[in-house]
Design an enzyme around this catalytic site. Sequence first.
Site, mmCIF file in Angstrom:
data_model
loop_
_atom_site.group_PDB
_atom_site.id
_atom_site.type_symbol
_atom_site.label_atom_id
_atom_site.label_comp_id
_atom_site.label_asym_id
_atom_site.label_seq_id
_atom_site.Cartn_x
_atom_site.Cartn_y
_atom_site.Cartn_z
ATOM 1 C CE LYS A 91 -3.886 1.875 2.763
ATOM 2 N NZ LYS A 91 -4.705 1.656 3.975
ATOM 3 C CB SER A 110 -8.163 3.289 2.973
ATOM 4 O OG SER A 110 -7.287 2.728 3.935
ATOM 5 C CB SER A 139 -8.189 0.252 5.763
ATOM 6 O OG SER A 139 -8.952 1.422 5.699
HETATM 7 N N1 GLN Z 1 -13.097 3.648 6.476
HETATM 8 C C1 GLN Z 1 -12.499 4.026 7.710
HETATM 9 C C2 GLN Z 1 -12.083 5.467 7.636
HETATM 10 O O1 GLN Z 1 -12.337 6.045 6.644
HETATM 11 C C3 GLN Z 1 -11.323 3.143 8.003
HETATM 12 C C4 GLN Z 1 -10.145 3.478 7.195
HETATM 13 C C5 GLN Z 1 -8.928 2.681 7.597
HETATM 14 O O2 GLN Z 1 -9.010 1.652 8.253
HETATM 15 N N2 GLN Z 1 -7.778 3.227 7.256
HETATM 16 O O3 GLN Z 1 -11.531 6.022 8.520
#
Ligand code: GLN
Length: 488
Positions: free
Chosen positions: A81, A156, A180
């Site tokens: 990532k 994400s 995420s």
């Molecule tokens: N969707 C959640 C957020 O937007 C989690 C994102 C993540 O785990 N980085 O914060």
Amino acid sequence: MSSALAFQTAAQLSDQLAARQMSAVELAQACLAQVRATDGRINAFLSLDEADILAQARESDARRAAGQARSPLDGVPVGLKDVIAVRNQPLTCGSRMLEKFVSPYDATAALGLKNAGAVLFGRLNMDEFAMGSSTENSAYKTTANPWDTSRIPGGSSGGSAAAVAAGQVPVSLGSDTGGSIRQPASLCGIVGLKPTYGLISRYGLVAYASSLDQIGPFGHTVEDVAMTLQTIAGHDEKDSTSFRTEIPDYRAALAQRRGPWKLGVPKEYFGEGLAPEVRASVEQAIAWYRAQGCEIREVSLPHTEYAVSAYYIIATAEASSNLARYDGIRYTHRSAKSTDAIDIYHHSRAEGFGPEVKRRIILGTYVLSSGYYDAYYGRAQKVRTLIRQDFLDAFREVDALLTPTSPTVAFKKGEKTANPLEMYLADIFTISLNLAGLPGVSVPCGFSPEGLPIGLQIVGRPFQEAELLAIAHAYERAHDFNTKHPAL
Ligand code: GLN
């Protein structure tokens, strides 16, 4: 990948490398070919340094020829990532703010992979600064779900999940602050693990919400995830929140630990908003464990309903502080319009950050501001303690918990972009674990009538990843969901 290699597991590829049935260079070439053949539609990669990949593969082949292979992952490609630093590689975090940034150093997790001989393979797409659940908040591109390219892959870490699901790389790393890793794993039909907070160093992971962020692996199988975890877990002096704990042999534990386990089903995770096809598949998985002799108990996590609110206060508060460093002065985007220092901050941040990041900085600054701090941030911290306590109470009775990973299958691109709150609810089953610091794994457990993957989330006790992965592996071995792949 030449069809013979695409979708093979890291364990299978590792065996072929060890048996000299192929070289690491051939494997890297095959992955590059699969990226070329599919990424025009999938958009998993933000960048790919072909020369560097082939150089790493040649070094792996040379080590093997000298009888010095470093680990089972030596020569195996691993995608990262674009929020995990790799020396001399881009580190955009999916943001215009870091468009031209090249990392001067390795994240400890990246170094762990290098020390294991893995081939670090490309930079994977993500929501900007890991804020989102669909990759639609990436400043560069939206990744497609390999099972249906009109749908999102989750987020994400959507690029990391889609790259594995599309057979471009056998394993990858993502980061998980509120779901995420697990949510995109679920929506892409692969395995994804969020380890216990503190098991993996966060050094070199660009911070979103430091008390919640954790790096973790994606793969086609629990075994691949276990092998990858082995190379990145452990204490690191460079991260003061990384924990000193014995690191077991995770792969060996899969066969050694056989249950039967006591498994809890939290009733709050099966209410309103859960899609019927997801409920049906998860209930079948629970029934399978019962049929194996596991004791299934209903448990209660009574503060679940406050988790989304508490998370979006704590995560945005930490983000507003962490993202203050992107000021246009040092290594980030600097606006051409700027003349004096204050102007540089204003214009550079206005141009460099996308709308979701700005929304969160504003929200996070607000909940920390004097007069509101106690009412929002202070209370959210208390709720966080109660949520953790709920889990610890449940773990007095059971070894692990079984829940859905995501309330729905992958949604269409654009379906939730107009309504941030609806997007936030995509993480309703995953964020509590980050608040509580617990490990969770998502494993494929079925398909919807339209052929979209469904994931089962298994939640473990702190630092009991070996047990957690063994529970997941037992299920996986008896089912074939993870052997099905999208037609690309
Ligand atoms: N969707 C959640 C957020 O937007 C989690 C994102 C993540 O785990 N980085 O914060």
